[in-house]
Write a protein that holds these residues in place. Structure first.
Motif: not given
Lengths: 456, 196
Positions: A227-228, A272-276
């Motif tokens: 997430h980073l 499921k999806k990459p973050r923005k």
């Protein structure tokens, strides 16, 4: 390389008897925790059977599931890559990093990347890799491979870990308190998570139906990394697929209870999806799996969910240590996976078992592990990969056992030798003498006794 | 490049198709028993349950446990330390969060896990990077087991979702359990009791 590596490496591990006992007890304690967790669920056997059937279905329809997964993942914005072998896998990861001008990566636990020797490859290409799972970080600092797939540094004493931290992370000498050492690693790795632009994670399960993948950790290191980071690369063997999301319920109930006796890992993250603004990649790796799929006797090994229960219960693993298997995956499951990759190199592993069957009994997806070990032995002997000493010994056995006359004579010689010349067998050259006394020789054989008592 | 090779090798080597097993379903225990089991599991896995009557009660907990200088954050609008998220914040800015609270979709009694998706996190990294974690659970949203959990998730769409069960932990050093590995050091479940 000779094919009796496991016995030799076990000898090294067994030099320190106290440590072997400690290793043995620790793993048995984990096995006992697994039992407690499993017995706490009345439907446990039904869960195992269900998981086994789901995995059988996956293997029987893997082609379509992979295509379905790829399509769904792409729709979700994930880039999908295919690697036929370890080399291609490593090249894909390197090119993704180079494409972004990245030379530092943080990695959570992935046995696949151990199998592919990714760290060495990346490091030789100027990429600095930091393993973020505490156990993996410890063995990385020690410049050793993990000795267990779930508990990478189970072979290390806290004093040794304290010494490593003193040398590499600047803790005071002599500190060995797990709480203090873990806190040190937390602070050190937080800096790593915050400064790395790329994160690599393994995959526990990938769902064909939705194109998502699930990563399970207790530490939260996979999530902290992913997430980073600007780019998240997830690497998985093609057998990690499951058909539908609802099937996760079965596997998440089984995985950690089998592994450590916990009801579930702290984190079971569904990506499921990459973050923005982030890039997400999946590398699908074959590396011998499609070959194993074609071996009818051994394809079941691909059902493995990497819980490590077979290692914790194995009397040989517990007393020989993970490194004696000289393979990324040790223990009974490693011993049936490795010969598929290189039969000659790993010809010793299927013999590193008592065939007691305990591994098969604890396996959450019902892999017939001990049967496969037995079958591999036959394949390996037929292919001529056993040591010449073993071949000669087996030929002598065959010669003796195939003739009643020779069998009787051999018995006589054996009894005479044990009685009159014990020194010829009670020595280091006889492997059966190791750690045990040879038996006292009986006066007569069973046949002789039977003849005498039934002659009236 | 290798895609075609891999797929064709699999196609020729995979065995005859076998059937998928039927979905597992088990009898649901009474609601009170489910709540009791959940609380028991939370305690077992190193969490703590704080029963509340209304969402705003979390404010009292926060002021009692955290000082003025500490950074608190939540995407729950009812709370005093509510923060608005645009969705494209740099995740690194959450490095110094002391305490973060989130609203979960539901919780699972058999393992103490709560299910939360990205839209309730503010930022994906938040439930992991905060030092201490609070999770709001509605008592009537606790399910018995993971089969029911995935029935609830159903075809729910999300970019990221996670089950969180207890604080971050490790036992990698001689199997000694240490709480607070890389994620949250502690977890408080704010259990919102049903209206009487």
């Amino acid at each position: 390389m000779s094919s009796i590596k496991h016995p030799e490496l076990s000898d090294i591990f067994n030099k320190d008897e106290e440590r072997v006992n400690w290793h043995d007890d620790t793993l048995w304690w984990i096995r006992a925790k697994r039992d407690k967790a499993a017995h706490g669920i009345s439907e446990w056997e039904l869960l195992r059977e269900t998981a086994s059937q789901i995995k059988n279905n996956v293997l029987s329809n893997l082609h379509n599931y992979l295509i379905e997964f790829e399509e769904k993942a792409q729709k979700n914005g994930i880039k999908v890559h295919w690697a036929a072998n370890a080399e291609e896998h490593n090249k894909i990861v390197l090119s993704l990093l180079q494409g972004k001008g990245i030379n530092q990566m943080v990695k959570s636990k992935s046995m696949l990347t151990e199998e592919c020797h990714l760290n060495e490859y990346l490091e030789s290409n100027g990429i600095d890799v930091i393993d973020s799972d505490l156990g993996e970080r410890i063995v990385q600092l020690a410049k050793e491979p993990p000795s267990h797939i779930v508990l990478p540094c189970i072979h290390k004493k806290k004093e040794e870990i304290g010494q490593l931290f003193h040398e590499h992370l600047g803790t005071e000498a002599g500190i060995s308190d797990p709480q203090v050492l873990t806190e040190t690693a937390r602070i050190h790795l937080r800096k790593t998570f915050l400064t790395r632009r790329s994160a690599l994670t393994g995959v526990n399960f990938a769902v064909a139906e939705t194109g998502e993948f699930v990563v399970c950790t207790n530490e939260g290191n996979a999530d902290m990394g992913a997430h980073l980071a600007d780019i998240h690369i997830a690497c998985m063997g093609i057998e990690k697929l499951i058909p539908k999301k609802k099937h996760l319920s079965v596997f998440l109930r089984l995985l950690t209870r089998s592994a450590t006796g916990q009801p579930i890992t702290t984190y079971s993250s569904h990506f499921k999806k990459p973050r923005k603004g982030q890039e997400m990649h999946i590398v699908l790796v074959d590396n011998g799996r499609s070959v194993q799929l074609g071996r009818e006797d051994f394809r079941n090994s691909l059902k493995c969910i990497r819980c490590g229960a077979c290692m914790n219960t194995c009397p040989v693993y517990r007393r020989s240590g993970g490194h004696s298997y000289h393979n990324a995956i040790a223990g009974p499951i490693g011993a049936i996976l490795a010969p598929n990759l290189d039969m000659k190199e790993y010809a010793d592993l299927p013999f590193a078992s008592t065939l007691c069957g305990s591994c098969t009994n604890v396996c959450p997806v019902k892999i017939d592990i001990h049967d496969q070990l037995y079958k591999w032995r036959q394949v390996i002997v037929k292919e001529g990969y056993t040591s010449s000493a073993k071949t000669v010994a087996m030929k002598v056995m065959d010669f003796t056992l195939s003739s009643p006359t020779r069998f009787k004579l051999a018995g006589k010689i054996g009894r005479w030798t044990l009685k009159h010349a014990p020194f010829t067998v009670n020595n280091r050259l006889n492997l059966w003498f190791k750690n045990r006394e040879m038996p006292e020789a009986p006066e007569e054989s069973f046949s002789e006794w039977y003849k005498r008592n039934n002659s009236i | 490049m290798s895609r075609a090779t891999i797929l064709s090798a699999i196609l020729s080597n995979q065995p005859q198709t076998t059937q998928l097993p039927e979905d597992l379903q088990f009898d649901c225990p009474a609601k009170a028993a489910v709540t009791e089991k959940f609380i028991q599991m939370i305690n077992l896995i190193g969490g703590r349950v704080v029963e509340i009557q209304r969402i705003e009660d979390i404010n009292l907990y926060a002021t009692a446990h955290y000082g003025a200088g500490e950074r608190l954050i939540t995407p729950i609008e009812e709370l005093d330390f509510y923060t608005q998220f645009a969705g494209d914040e740099d995740p690194h800015q959450f490095e110094n969060i002391a305490f973060a609270v989130f609203k979960t979709h539901f919780a699972v009694a058999e393992n103490g896990a709560v299910w939360i998706t990205e839209d309730r996190m503010g930022a994906r990294v938040l439930p992991f990077i905060c030092q201490h974690l609070g999770m709001l659970v509605f008592e009537d949203s606790i399910v018995s087991n993971m089969h029911e959990a995935y029935q609830l998730i159903g075809s729910q769409d999300y970019g990221f979702g996670t089950f969180i069960a207890g604080p971050s932990k490790t036992a990698d050093i001689e199997q000694s359990l240490v709480l607070g590995a890389h994620g949250a050091r502690s977890i408080i479940i704010f259990l919102l009791k049903k209206e009487l």
